[in-house]
Enzyme design. Structure first.
Site, mmCIF file in Angstrom:
data_model
loop_
_atom_site.group_PDB
_atom_site.id
_atom_site.type_symbol
_atom_site.label_atom_id
_atom_site.label_comp_id
_atom_site.label_asym_id
_atom_site.label_seq_id
_atom_site.Cartn_x
_atom_site.Cartn_y
_atom_site.Cartn_z
ATOM 1 N N ARG A 65 0.423 10.380 40.998
ATOM 2 C CA ARG A 65 0.744 10.521 39.573
ATOM 3 C C ARG A 65 1.416 9.256 39.034
ATOM 4 O O ARG A 65 1.279 8.922 37.847
ATOM 5 C CB ARG A 65 1.669 11.724 39.384
ATOM 6 C CG ARG A 65 1.945 12.048 37.938
ATOM 7 C CD ARG A 65 2.843 13.264 37.800
ATOM 8 N NE ARG A 65 3.059 13.614 36.402
ATOM 9 C CZ ARG A 65 4.168 14.162 35.942
ATOM 10 N NH1 ARG A 65 5.164 14.444 36.769
ATOM 11 N NH2 ARG A 65 4.293 14.452 34.661
ATOM 12 N N ASN A 97 8.849 12.142 32.245
ATOM 13 C CA ASN A 97 9.176 11.752 33.619
ATOM 14 C C ASN A 97 10.435 12.392 34.184
ATOM 15 O O ASN A 97 10.524 12.648 35.388
ATOM 16 C CB ASN A 97 9.323 10.225 33.693
ATOM 17 C CG ASN A 97 8.037 9.503 33.299
ATOM 18 O OD1 ASN A 97 6.983 10.124 33.236
ATOM 19 N ND2 ASN A 97 8.134 8.220 33.039
ATOM 20 N N HIS A 196 -5.332 16.633 38.928
ATOM 21 C CA HIS A 196 -4.506 17.841 39.016
ATOM 22 C C HIS A 196 -5.060 18.807 40.058
ATOM 23 O O HIS A 196 -4.536 19.909 40.211
ATOM 24 C CB HIS A 196 -4.380 18.499 37.644
ATOM 25 C CG HIS A 196 -3.554 17.685 36.676
ATOM 26 N ND1 HIS A 196 -3.403 18.016 35.356
ATOM 27 C CD2 HIS A 196 -2.829 16.547 36.858
ATOM 28 C CE1 HIS A 196 -2.612 17.117 34.753
ATOM 29 N NE2 HIS A 196 -2.261 16.217 35.643
HETATM 30 C C1 HEM Z 1 -4.818 13.741 30.668
HETATM 31 C C2 HEM Z 1 -3.544 13.794 30.400
HETATM 32 C C3 HEM Z 1 -2.513 14.287 31.369
HETATM 33 C C4 HEM Z 1 -1.479 15.109 31.074
HETATM 34 C C5 HEM Z 1 -1.144 15.700 29.711
HETATM 35 C C6 HEM Z 1 -0.754 15.335 32.298
HETATM 36 C C7 HEM Z 1 0.382 16.101 32.393
HETATM 37 C C8 HEM Z 1 0.980 16.462 33.583
HETATM 38 C C9 HEM Z 1 2.084 17.361 33.687
HETATM 39 C C10 HEM Z 1 2.785 18.035 32.503
HETATM 40 C C11 HEM Z 1 2.362 17.513 34.996
HETATM 41 C C12 HEM Z 1 3.444 18.397 35.610
HETATM 42 C C13 HEM Z 1 4.804 17.820 35.322
HETATM 43 C C14 HEM Z 1 5.908 18.796 35.588
HETATM 44 O O1 HEM Z 1 5.792 19.959 35.213
HETATM 45 O O2 HEM Z 1 6.935 18.364 36.152
HETATM 46 C C15 HEM Z 1 1.445 16.698 35.724
HETATM 47 C C16 HEM Z 1 1.405 16.575 37.098
HETATM 48 C C17 HEM Z 1 0.577 15.720 37.769
HETATM 49 N N1 HEM Z 1 -0.270 14.803 37.197
HETATM 50 FE FE1 HEM Z 1 -0.842 14.751 35.279
HETATM 51 N N2 HEM Z 1 -1.354 14.661 33.304
HETATM 52 C C18 HEM Z 1 -2.434 13.985 32.800
HETATM 53 C C19 HEM Z 1 -3.266 13.126 33.483
HETATM 54 C C20 HEM Z 1 -3.064 12.741 34.791
HETATM 55 C C21 HEM Z 1 -3.736 11.632 35.438
HETATM 56 C C22 HEM Z 1 -4.716 10.700 34.755
HETATM 57 C C23 HEM Z 1 -3.285 11.593 36.720
HETATM 58 C C24 HEM Z 1 -3.636 10.654 37.842
HETATM 59 C C25 HEM Z 1 -4.777 10.040 37.937
HETATM 60 C C26 HEM Z 1 -2.348 12.696 36.883
HETATM 61 C C27 HEM Z 1 -1.757 13.065 38.063
HETATM 62 C C28 HEM Z 1 -0.883 14.114 38.210
HETATM 63 C C29 HEM Z 1 -0.452 14.648 39.484
HETATM 64 C C30 HEM Z 1 -0.947 14.200 40.852
HETATM 65 C C31 HEM Z 1 0.485 15.645 39.213
HETATM 66 C C32 HEM Z 1 1.274 16.472 40.241
HETATM 67 C C33 HEM Z 1 2.502 15.688 40.639
HETATM 68 C C34 HEM Z 1 3.426 16.372 41.627
HETATM 69 O O3 HEM Z 1 3.077 17.372 42.240
HETATM 70 O O4 HEM Z 1 4.541 15.846 41.773
HETATM 71 N N3 HEM Z 1 -2.231 13.337 35.683
HETATM 72 N N4 HEM Z 1 0.612 16.056 34.829
#
Ligand code: HEM
Ligand SMILES: *[C@@H]1O[C@H](CO)[C@@H](O)[C@H](O)[C@H]1NC(C)=O
Ligand SMILES: *[C@@H]1O[C@H](CO)[C@@H](O)[C@H](O)[C@H]1NC(C)=O
Ligand SMILES: *[C@@H]1O[C@H](CO)[C@@H](O)[C@H](O)[C@H]1NC(C)=O
Length: 344
Positions: A65, A97, A196
């Protein structure tokens, strides 16, 4: 008073001279950039990521992420890794973040292993790029060649992060526009959202969806009723919003389950489900990826390379410690200690 046209031209020329002095030419990134200066760097990163995966499966997703949150804010320059200082609010405290980005200590461990192997050569920005690729490979996803040769930024910007990083409430239209602004296509958006497939999100990120979608006082109608019952139980209105859960049914395996879940109206975030429910173009791609994992893998790898091409044109450095700019005072345990020191 508006400047005459000639004055404006002069200003533009002067500004451009200044920018030419401050900005290096964009670096040419290439596969195998460290082949001579740090042979084995990619292997060292892979091994350190494999150890992290063993300790905590989720940690590799958390590292992956970081590529998104680094590259979208002034290019892939390791700025997301910098700790705040008394004069520079860090990106770690930005809205998307804080209490959310994690596994910075894994990046530190990877960096330490690389520094041990060849000190002062490999940037933290490149470490994020290598480690993110490895996170995907180690959890069952595709392999791709990473282009390297980035420099680490000298600064970070909480404000720039707040201005650009998308909210989990975002709809397909807003996401398409955001990605397009960075030269990323609708296909890139849908494929990269497939990240995700691994990792977790907090109740905090879906409360509005469960209880007050778009201020309606009602849940999101695009939610399978049985799945909504599960989410309601996980995230009760008055519960701990730090509780987290996988964003698809197989959160430690990188696969196309995420897209199958969206088709079944079992997407976790609004920004996930909207790709199926609110736009005919993204919907067609979601359907395709739900049926064809290879197509998803190819588009994902392409998207990661394109996102990795986002550059910070400013002159940077190879940070010795990913958390601070070179030449900073030695890192202190916490901010309180830092401020106390300055009081003297
Ligand atoms: C398209 C728009 C995106 C939005 C709105 C978004 C939003 C989010 C949110 C809200 C979370 C959870 C945060 C939390 O509740 O603490 C999350 C987790 C995550 N996002 Fe995204 N995300 C997006 C795109 C991406 C992209 C492009 C990547 C990587 C290529 C990515 C990788 C991840 C990963 C791997 C997690 C899990 C992290 C963990 O378990 O610590 N996301 N994202
Ligand atoms: C999508 O989100 C944007 C920005 O929040 C908003 O202005 C727009 O009305 C929304 N579009 C739809 C179709 O809901
Ligand atoms: C739902 O959101 C709307 C608009 O943001 C707000 O006015 C309302 O008070 C919220 N309702 C609840 C129950 O939180
Ligand atoms: C989550 O935990 C952090 C620190 O552990 C705390 O500061 C924060 O307020 C909590 N957030 C929510 C939404 O409960």
């Amino acid at each position: 008073m508006p400047l005459p046209r000639f004055g404006r031209l002069l200003l533009a020329v002067a500004a451009c001279l200044a920018c030419a002095l401050a900005d290096a030419a964009p670096k040419e990134l290439k596969v195998g950039y460290y082949a001579k200066t740090c042979p084995g760097a990619e292997y060292v990163v892979r091994e350190a990521m494999a150890r992290a995966l063993k300790r905590e499966a989720r940690s590799v997703a958390s590292v992956m992420r970081l590529q998104f949150h680094d590259c979208f804010v002034n290019g892939c320059d390791g700025s997301v890794l910098m700790d705040a200082t008394p004069t520079m609010p860090g990106e770690k405290e930005a809205l998307s973040n804080i209490n959310s980005l994690r596994s910075f200590e894994v990046v530190d461990q990877v960096k330490a292993a690389v520094e041990d192997h060849c000190p002062g050569v490999v940037s933290c920005a490149d470490i994020i790029i290598m480690a993110s690729r490895d996170a995907v490979v180690l959890t069952g996803g595709p392999h791709w060649d990473v282009k390297l040769g980035r420099e680490d930024s000298l600064t970070a910007s909480q404000e720039d992060s707040d201005n650009i990083m998308p909210s989990p409430r975002a709809n397909a239209t807003a996401l398409i526009r955001l990605f397009a602004g960075l030269g990323l296509s609708v296909l890139d958006l849908v494929a990269l959202s497939g990240s995700h497939s691994i990792g977790e999100a907090r109740c905090f990120s879906i409360m509005f969806r469960l209880y007050n979608q778009s201020g309606s006082g009602r849940p999101d109608p695009h939610l399978d009723p049985a799945f909504r019952t599960t989410l309601d139980a996980l995230c009760p209105l008055t519960g701990d919003q730090n509780v987290s859960a996988g964003m698809d049914a197989t959160p430690v395996v990188f696969d196309n389950q995420y897209f199958k879940d969206l088709v079944a109206l079992r997407g976790f975030l609004n920004s996930d489900q909207t790709l199926f429910s609110d736009n005919p173009f993204t919907r067609a791609m979601v359907e395709r990826f739900s049926r064809d994992q290879d197509a998803f893998f190819r588009a994902f790898a392409d998207g990661m390379v394109k996102m990795g091409d986002l550059q910070n044109p400013r002159k940077g450095e190879i940070r010795a410690n990913c958390r601070v700019r070179n030449g900073s005072p030695p890192p202190l345990k916490n901010h309180a200690a830092h401020f106390r020191l300055l009081d003297f």
